[in-house]
Each structure stands twice: as structure tokens, then as C-alpha cells.
Motif scaffolding. Structure first.
Motif, PDB file in Angstrom:
ATOM      1  N   MET A   1      12.517  42.478  -6.097  1.00 38.68           N
ATOM      2  CA  MET A   1      10.989  42.624  -6.669  1.00 38.68           C
ATOM      3  C   MET A   1      11.004  42.532  -7.914  1.00 38.68           C
ATOM      4  O   MET A   1      11.660  42.597  -8.705  1.00 38.68           O
ATOM      5  CB  MET A   1      10.473  44.180  -6.018  1.00 38.68           C
ATOM      6  CG  MET A   1      11.181  45.157  -6.806  1.00 38.68           C
ATOM      7  SD  MET A   1      10.274  46.879  -6.518  1.00 38.68           S
ATOM      8  CE  MET A   1      11.386  48.000  -7.573  1.00 38.68           C
ATOM      9  N   ALA A   3       9.870  43.701 -11.577  1.00 43.42           N
ATOM     10  CA  ALA A   3       9.382  45.225 -11.953  1.00 43.42           C
ATOM     11  C   ALA A   3       9.713  45.231 -13.499  1.00 43.42           C
ATOM     12  O   ALA A   3       9.678  44.106 -14.105  1.00 43.42           O
ATOM     13  CB  ALA A   3      10.309  46.098 -11.474  1.00 43.42           C
ATOM     14  N   ASP A  22      14.674  47.019  -4.711  1.00 46.95           N
ATOM     15  CA  ASP A  22      13.976  47.968  -4.212  1.00 46.95           C
ATOM     16  C   ASP A  22      14.745  48.676  -3.039  1.00 46.95           C
ATOM     17  O   ASP A  22      15.944  48.215  -2.880  1.00 46.95           O
ATOM     18  CB  ASP A  22      12.249  47.456  -3.636  1.00 46.95           C
ATOM     19  CG  ASP A  22      12.788  46.549  -2.571  1.00 46.95           C
ATOM     20  OD1 ASP A  22      13.687  46.005  -2.278  1.00 46.95           O
ATOM     21  OD2 ASP A  22      11.472  46.345  -1.829  1.00 46.95           O
ATOM     22  N   LYS A  31       7.402  53.669   1.608  1.00 48.69           N
ATOM     23  CA  LYS A  31       7.539  52.744   0.653  1.00 48.69           C
ATOM     24  C   LYS A  31       5.951  52.213   0.616  1.00 48.69           C
ATOM     25  O   LYS A  31       5.241  51.777   1.270  1.00 48.69           O
ATOM     26  CB  LYS A  31       8.397  51.723   1.280  1.00 48.69           C
ATOM     27  CG  LYS A  31       8.658  50.521   0.298  1.00 48.69           C
ATOM     28  CD  LYS A  31       9.537  49.595   0.749  1.00 48.69           C
ATOM     29  CE  LYS A  31       9.953  48.460  -0.037  1.00 48.69           C
ATOM     30  NZ  LYS A  31      10.879  47.288   0.409  1.00 48.69           N
ATOM     31  N   ARG A  33       3.559  49.452  -1.124  1.00 47.07           N
ATOM     32  CA  ARG A  33       3.285  48.061  -1.921  1.00 47.07           C
ATOM     33  C   ARG A  33       2.381  48.339  -2.884  1.00 47.07           C
ATOM     34  O   ARG A  33       1.001  48.565  -2.748  1.00 47.07           O
ATOM     35  CB  ARG A  33       3.056  46.946  -1.131  1.00 47.07           C
ATOM     36  CG  ARG A  33       2.738  45.668  -1.626  1.00 47.07           C
ATOM     37  CD  ARG A  33       2.222  44.728  -0.771  1.00 47.07           C
ATOM     38  NE  ARG A  33       3.164  44.242   0.187  1.00 47.07           N
ATOM     39  CZ  ARG A  33       4.021  43.175   0.109  1.00 47.07           C
ATOM     40  NH1 ARG A  33       3.882  42.384  -0.753  1.00 47.07           N
ATOM     41  NH2 ARG A  33       4.760  42.928   1.122  1.00 47.07           N
ATOM     42  N   PHE A 115       6.850  47.497  -5.748  1.00 49.95           N
ATOM     43  CA  PHE A 115       7.322  48.380  -4.622  1.00 49.95           C
ATOM     44  C   PHE A 115       7.703  49.841  -5.152  1.00 49.95           C
ATOM     45  O   PHE A 115       8.456  49.632  -6.327  1.00 49.95           O
ATOM     46  CB  PHE A 115       8.146  48.089  -3.655  1.00 49.95           C
ATOM     47  CG  PHE A 115       7.823  46.879  -2.717  1.00 49.95           C
ATOM     48  CD1 PHE A 115       6.919  47.108  -1.739  1.00 49.95           C
ATOM     49  CD2 PHE A 115       8.316  45.574  -3.135  1.00 49.95           C
ATOM     50  CE1 PHE A 115       6.443  45.946  -1.073  1.00 49.95           C
ATOM     51  CE2 PHE A 115       7.891  44.542  -2.390  1.00 49.95           C
ATOM     52  CZ  PHE A 115       6.951  44.582  -1.343  1.00 49.95           C
ATOM     53  N   VAL A 116       7.392  51.107  -4.527  1.00 49.99           N
ATOM     54  CA  VAL A 116       7.817  52.299  -5.052  1.00 49.99           C
ATOM     55  C   VAL A 116       8.073  52.907  -3.434  1.00 49.99           C
ATOM     56  O   VAL A 116       7.422  53.029  -2.905  1.00 49.99           O
ATOM     57  CB  VAL A 116       7.076  53.093  -5.935  1.00 49.99           C
ATOM     58  CG1 VAL A 116       5.691  53.502  -5.503  1.00 49.99           C
ATOM     59  CG2 VAL A 116       7.905  54.157  -6.469  1.00 49.99           C
ATOM     60  N   THR A 117       9.392  53.683  -3.707  1.00 49.14           N
ATOM     61  CA  THR A 117       9.524  54.621  -2.440  1.00 49.14           C
ATOM     62  C   THR A 117       9.413  56.031  -2.855  1.00 49.14           C
ATOM     63  O   THR A 117      10.212  56.366  -3.797  1.00 49.14           O
ATOM     64  CB  THR A 117      10.858  54.231  -1.687  1.00 49.14           C
ATOM     65  OG1 THR A 117      10.800  52.878  -1.487  1.00 49.14           O
ATOM     66  CG2 THR A 117      11.263  55.027  -0.732  1.00 49.14           C
TER      67      THR A 117
END
Length: 330
Positions: A1, A3, A22, A31, A33, A115-117
């Protein structure tokens, strides 16, 4: 991804637009988007004071987007749902104060990425009336303002609030929230343009930051002062307060040390209160407040993810009014 990463010792000049890994969500994670993110001065503080500066890290605490993937033990969410992110990790109930609030984007990877989880308990439905830019800058500043005004400051309708140094995200939310409950609001700034914009947001009165506030014939006594400036202005507060007045401190943009007259403090029964971030419980209350009163964040400017370093130039210039937004549209 794609970043924005930070590596090494230094500020936002160390940011780099690059490819980063990610990860899939764990059992109780989601997760997201990301569609947008927001800048905060906290990001700059974390960059300058990282415990492991040699490790690559993704900053950012604010964000909004759509659910991309759901952990196997998560219930009540669906892929594609539009959401906003609560940035405080692990602090559920307001009464259970952490020693120091743990916040997304430092030391954990944050929201300046595609993305972030995050834990499922930190994901909430996006207010439908907000644009992506507005939703992305909402969480941290609005939560901080909400807790400062209501949980800590106990602001009531008809009371008088002073916000020194209007212009930043927290200050603009505090102004709009206070007016929503029919409080009176006075603001200060060295910028005539910022004072004009504050009046457009229904501030009742604006003063130059360098003026003698107590001598201003149009300045009435206040019940609550929301201070993020610190030592440079603190000695000027006590003459402005009604007996029983409160000062809520949420930052120290200048000196962290203050001069304090205990006689003034106890004779007039003033309260000096600290605050930082907010709990999950308060985040839910804040979202309800925003939706009930249809408060729209003030978006100063929008930059693409690749220009995040330039966005921080805008933030550090001190010229912005409201929040600086990052667009992460693919």
C-alpha cells in the motif's frame, strides 16, 4: 500500500511517500480502507520525540473510510460500511483514567496510508451528513474539545467561555459546540482574519491576543477558559474569571511552566483542570452531539497523501483556521 512513513530523528522533513506493508485484521480487529485523514499538532510532537527513531513508522491519528476486511470474531459490521476511527486505544469508560492515553499513530502505525488495521471497538459509523474530508478530520480534535468543554469544564447554557488563540481544530470545535448549547463565547487571536472567521462561526466577541483583555470595556467576566497556550497567557486569566470559574488546560503551545497565585485561586474558588484526549464513552457522546446539532468540521485545506509534508508546512505556519485534511482516494 502507499503510505507516509517517518524514519530517523527530526520533524516532518523526515516524512516520505512510499510503499509500506499492510496487514490482515486479527480476531477482534477491522481493516479500514482510508478515504481521508487529518493532521494534528500531536503528530509533530511524536515525530520529534520517538523512542525508536530508526524504525520506520506511519503517523496519523485521524481517519475515515470504508471497511475492507473484518476479523473472525467481530460482529455487527459489514464490508463496505462507511466509518470513522476513534483514535484513543484501550480507554473505554471516562472514569477509568489511564496514566497516559494511548493513541493511534504513535507508537502504533497510523492513518497516513491507504489502509489501517485497528481494534473493532475503535470503529464507528460515519455521520452521513459529513463529507469524507470533514469526517477524516473529526475524531481527535472534536473528542478533545468535547471532553474539555463538557466532561471536565462542565460548560452550561448561558455561561461565558473564553478561547484564547482561536484558529486550530480543537478551538474551532469548541466554539461550535459551545454555541450549540447556547453558551456565550469570546475568542482571541493576533489575526484579524481569524477573528473575522470566528465571528462567522457565531463567536460573540473577538479580541486581539496582545490587548489588555481585563481592561476591554466589552469584555465580560467568564465562567470557563479553554487554554492550549500555557505560560505565555496564563497570568492574565484570573482577573477574567467569575467566582467559581474554571480553567481547563489541554496543552502548552508556549511555556509549560506557569505562575500561580494561590490566594487568587482559593479566595475566588477557581478550579484548574487538566484534560487529554477522551474515552470511547465520550467518543460515542461526541458523535451523538455532532449529529444532533449538525456540526460540520471547519476544513482549512485538503492535500493529497503524497503531499503530506506540504500539509504539515501549512499546519506549522500557524495560518490555518480549522483542520488540515489529507485525501487518500485511490
Amino acid at each position: 500500500m502507499k503510505a507516509i512513513t517517518h524514519e530517523g530523528s527530526g520533524g516532518h522533513e523526515r516524512l516520505k511517500f512510499t510503499d509500506a506493508a499492510d496487514r490482515r485484521p486479527g480476531s477482534n480487529e477491522i481493516k479500514v480502507r482510508l478515504k481521508s485523514a487529518g493532521l494534528n499538532h500531536r503528530d509533530l510532537f511524536v515525530m520529534q520525540d520517538r523512542p525508536q527513531p530508526d524504525l520506520s513508522w506511519i503517523p496519523g491519528s485521524d481517519g475515515a473510510g470504508t471497511i475492507e476486511e473484518i476479523g473472525p470474531e467481530v460482529e455487527g459490521f459489514s464490508v463496505g460500511k462507511e466509518v470513522v476511527i476513534h483514535p484513543t486505544l484501550g480507554w473505554k469508560r471516562s472514569a477509568d483514567l489511564p496514566k497516559v492515553p494511548e493513541i493511534l499513530g504513535g507508537p502504533t502505525d497510523g492513518t497516513f496510508a491507504e489502509f489501517v488495521t485497528i481494534p473493532a471497538e475503535n470503529v464507528f459509523p460515519k455521520p452521513t451528513f459529513l463529507s469524507w474530508a470533514e469526517a477524516g478530520v473529526l475524531p481527535l480534535s472534536a473528542l478533545t474539545a468535547y471532553r474539555a468543554l463538557f466532561s471536565q469544564g462542565k460548560l452550561q447554557a448561558g455561561e461565558h467561555l473564553l478561547i484564547p488563540g482561536i484558529g486550530g481544530g480543537v478551538a474551532s470545535y469548541a466554539l461550535m459546540m459551545a454555541k450549540a448549547i447556547r453558551a456565550s463565547v469570546t475568542v482571541t487571536s493576533r489575526s484579524k482574519e481569524k477573528l473575522r472567521k470566528a465571528i462567522e462561526l457565531e463567536a460573540d466577541y473577538g479580541m486581539d491576543s496582545g490587548a489588555d483583555w481585563a481592561a476591554d470595556p466589552n469584555m465580560h467576566k467568564v465562567d470557563l477558559i479553554l487554554d492550549s497556550i500555557g505560560g505565555a497567557v496564563f497570568p492574565r486569566f484570573f482577573p477574567l474569571l467569575n467566582p467559581g470559574g474554571r480553567i481547563v488546560s489541554l496543552g502548552a503551545g508556549t511555556e509549560a511552566q506557569i505562575e500561580l497565585s494561590l490566594r487568587e485561586l482559593f479566595f475566588s474558588q477557581f478550579s484548574l483542570i487538566g484534560t487529554s484526549m477522551g474515552s470511547r464513552e465520550e467518543f460515542i457522546e461526541m458523535l451523538h452531539f455532532i449529529e444532533t446539532h449538525r456540526i460540520r468540521p471547519v476544513v482549512d485545506s485538503v492535500y493529497p497523501l503524497s503531499d503530506t509534508a506540504k500539509a504539515f508546512d501549512r499546519l506549522t505556519s500557524g495560518e490555518q483556521f480549522g483542520n488540515v485534511s489529507i485525501s487518500i482516494a485511490r
